[in-house]
Design a protein around this motif. Sequence first.
Motif, PDB file in Angstrom:
ATOM      1  N   SER A  45       0.835  -1.211   0.000  1.00 25.63           N
ATOM      2  CA  SER A  45       0.000   0.000   0.000  1.00 25.63           C
ATOM      3  C   SER A  45       0.868   1.260   0.000  1.00 25.63           C
ATOM      4  O   SER A  45       0.705   2.163   0.810  1.00 25.63           O
ATOM      5  CB  SER A  45      -0.940   0.005   1.208  1.00 25.63           C
ATOM      6  OG  SER A  45      -1.787  -1.112   1.185  1.00 25.63           O
ATOM      7  N   TYR A  46       1.778   1.302  -0.950  1.00 25.70           N
ATOM      8  CA  TYR A  46       2.762   2.388  -1.004  1.00 25.70           C
ATOM      9  C   TYR A  46       2.848   2.959  -2.416  1.00 25.70           C
ATOM     10  O   TYR A  46       2.898   2.207  -3.389  1.00 25.70           O
ATOM     11  CB  TYR A  46       4.134   1.833  -0.589  1.00 25.70           C
ATOM     12  CG  TYR A  46       5.246   2.830  -0.606  1.00 25.70           C
ATOM     13  CD1 TYR A  46       5.409   3.741   0.440  1.00 25.70           C
ATOM     14  CD2 TYR A  46       6.150   2.874  -1.660  1.00 25.70           C
ATOM     15  CE1 TYR A  46       6.450   4.656   0.435  1.00 25.70           C
ATOM     16  CE2 TYR A  46       7.186   3.792  -1.681  1.00 25.70           C
ATOM     17  CZ  TYR A  46       7.332   4.673  -0.623  1.00 25.70           C
ATOM     18  OH  TYR A  46       8.356   5.587  -0.636  1.00 25.70           O
ATOM     19  N   ARG A  69       0.013  15.277  -4.427  1.00 23.78           N
ATOM     20  CA  ARG A  69      -0.418  14.641  -3.175  1.00 23.78           C
ATOM     21  C   ARG A  69      -1.941  14.676  -3.047  1.00 23.78           C
ATOM     22  O   ARG A  69      -2.573  13.670  -2.727  1.00 23.78           O
ATOM     23  CB  ARG A  69       0.220  15.333  -1.979  1.00 23.78           C
ATOM     24  CG  ARG A  69      -0.290  14.756  -0.646  1.00 23.78           C
ATOM     25  CD  ARG A  69       0.528  15.175   0.530  1.00 23.78           C
ATOM     26  NE  ARG A  69       1.839  14.579   0.549  1.00 23.78           N
ATOM     27  CZ  ARG A  69       2.095  13.305   0.827  1.00 23.78           C
ATOM     28  NH1 ARG A  69       1.110  12.476   1.070  1.00 23.78           N
ATOM     29  NH2 ARG A  69       3.330  12.864   0.847  1.00 23.78           N
ATOM     30  N   VAL A  70      -2.553  15.818  -3.305  1.00 21.19           N
ATOM     31  CA  VAL A  70      -4.007  15.942  -3.177  1.00 21.19           C
ATOM     32  C   VAL A  70      -4.712  15.043  -4.190  1.00 21.19           C
ATOM     33  O   VAL A  70      -5.703  14.376  -3.860  1.00 21.19           O
ATOM     34  CB  VAL A  70      -4.450  17.417  -3.314  1.00 21.19           C
ATOM     35  CG1 VAL A  70      -5.958  17.533  -3.454  1.00 21.19           C
ATOM     36  CG2 VAL A  70      -3.957  18.226  -2.117  1.00 21.19           C
ATOM     37  N   ASP A  83       4.365   8.979  -0.890  1.00 16.96           N
ATOM     38  CA  ASP A  83       5.648   9.659  -0.747  1.00 16.96           C
ATOM     39  C   ASP A  83       5.861  10.493  -2.006  1.00 16.96           C
ATOM     40  O   ASP A  83       5.921   9.951  -3.111  1.00 16.96           O
ATOM     41  CB  ASP A  83       6.754   8.608  -0.591  1.00 16.96           C
ATOM     42  CG  ASP A  83       8.124   9.192  -0.327  1.00 16.96           C
ATOM     43  OD1 ASP A  83       8.225  10.374   0.050  1.00 16.96           O
ATOM     44  OD2 ASP A  83       9.111   8.451  -0.504  1.00 16.96           O
ATOM     45  N   ILE A  84       5.926  11.803  -1.845  1.00 17.26           N
ATOM     46  CA  ILE A  84       6.136  12.717  -2.979  1.00 17.26           C
ATOM     47  C   ILE A  84       7.556  13.257  -2.871  1.00 17.26           C
ATOM     48  O   ILE A  84       7.950  13.767  -1.811  1.00 17.26           O
ATOM     49  CB  ILE A  84       5.127  13.890  -2.952  1.00 17.26           C
ATOM     50  CG1 ILE A  84       3.684  13.395  -2.827  1.00 17.26           C
ATOM     51  CG2 ILE A  84       5.321  14.789  -4.167  1.00 17.26           C
ATOM     52  CD1 ILE A  84       3.180  12.603  -3.996  1.00 17.26           C
ATOM     53  N   ARG A  85       8.304  13.182  -3.950  1.00 17.46           N
ATOM     54  CA  ARG A  85       9.706  13.611  -3.943  1.00 17.46           C
ATOM     55  C   ARG A  85      10.040  14.433  -5.176  1.00 17.46           C
ATOM     56  O   ARG A  85       9.513  14.196  -6.256  1.00 17.46           O
ATOM     57  CB  ARG A  85      10.631  12.389  -3.960  1.00 17.46           C
ATOM     58  CG  ARG A  85      10.477  11.482  -2.785  1.00 17.46           C
ATOM     59  CD  ARG A  85      11.406  11.891  -1.711  1.00 17.46           C
ATOM     60  NE  ARG A  85      11.048  11.197  -0.480  1.00 17.46           N
ATOM     61  CZ  ARG A  85      11.429  11.593   0.689  1.00 17.46           C
ATOM     62  NH1 ARG A  85      12.173  12.654   0.801  1.00 17.46           N
ATOM     63  NH2 ARG A  85      11.076  10.951   1.756  1.00 17.46           N
ATOM     64  N   ASN A 102       5.974  15.910   2.558  1.00 19.09           N
ATOM     65  CA  ASN A 102       5.717  14.648   3.234  1.00 19.09           C
ATOM     66  C   ASN A 102       5.454  14.808   4.723  1.00 19.09           C
ATOM     67  O   ASN A 102       5.384  13.826   5.454  1.00 19.09           O
ATOM     68  CB  ASN A 102       6.878  13.680   2.970  1.00 19.09           C
ATOM     69  CG  ASN A 102       6.883  13.245   1.529  1.00 19.09           C
ATOM     70  OD1 ASN A 102       5.986  12.560   1.084  1.00 19.09           O
ATOM     71  ND2 ASN A 102       7.866  13.702   0.766  1.00 19.09           N
ATOM     72  N   ASP A 103       5.270  16.045   5.162  1.00 18.41           N
ATOM     73  CA  ASP A 103       4.939  16.330   6.551  1.00 18.41           C
ATOM     74  C   ASP A 103       3.426  16.516   6.651  1.00 18.41           C
ATOM     75  O   ASP A 103       2.871  17.485   6.125  1.00 18.41           O
ATOM     76  CB  ASP A 103       5.667  17.600   6.997  1.00 18.41           C
ATOM     77  CG  ASP A 103       5.447  17.933   8.452  1.00 18.41           C
ATOM     78  OD1 ASP A 103       4.270  17.966   8.891  1.00 18.41           O
ATOM     79  OD2 ASP A 103       6.444  18.177   9.155  1.00 18.41           O
TER      80      ASP A 103
END
Length: 131
Positions: A45-46, A69-70, A83-85, A102-103
Amino acid sequence: MVSRLSNEKPIVYETKEHVHPERPSSLEHLKVLTKDSVEVDDDKSYVRVTFTPTMKLCGMTTLIGLCVRVKLMRNLPGRYKVDIRVAPGSHATEAAVNKQLNDKERVSAALENPYIVEIVDECLSHHLNVA
């Protein structure tokens, strides 16, 4: 007249769709996001999305990451960890942007601001179409 655009002539890459060169229609056309930049591990689930801003000092980097992310928050089951990078070496403040995106508290605070939510909604309605 001085343009307010920070990257007036971005490189636009060919995709399966027709695109007008002066008006890229997606982050894919700018190679900010591609199918290869998304990793999904359904068993764990990643999801990790690594995006590449068009310039090292791109002022839209945090907003792009927040939009990604949204979009995922709205479309994935809640069990997924996202995880967004920023791609390594692609932005001058890469570490700070990665930390911010990521916070959970920072993301929640940003999404409590109606102005930011309006901008994110506008971006998602038109510009976050990765084919």
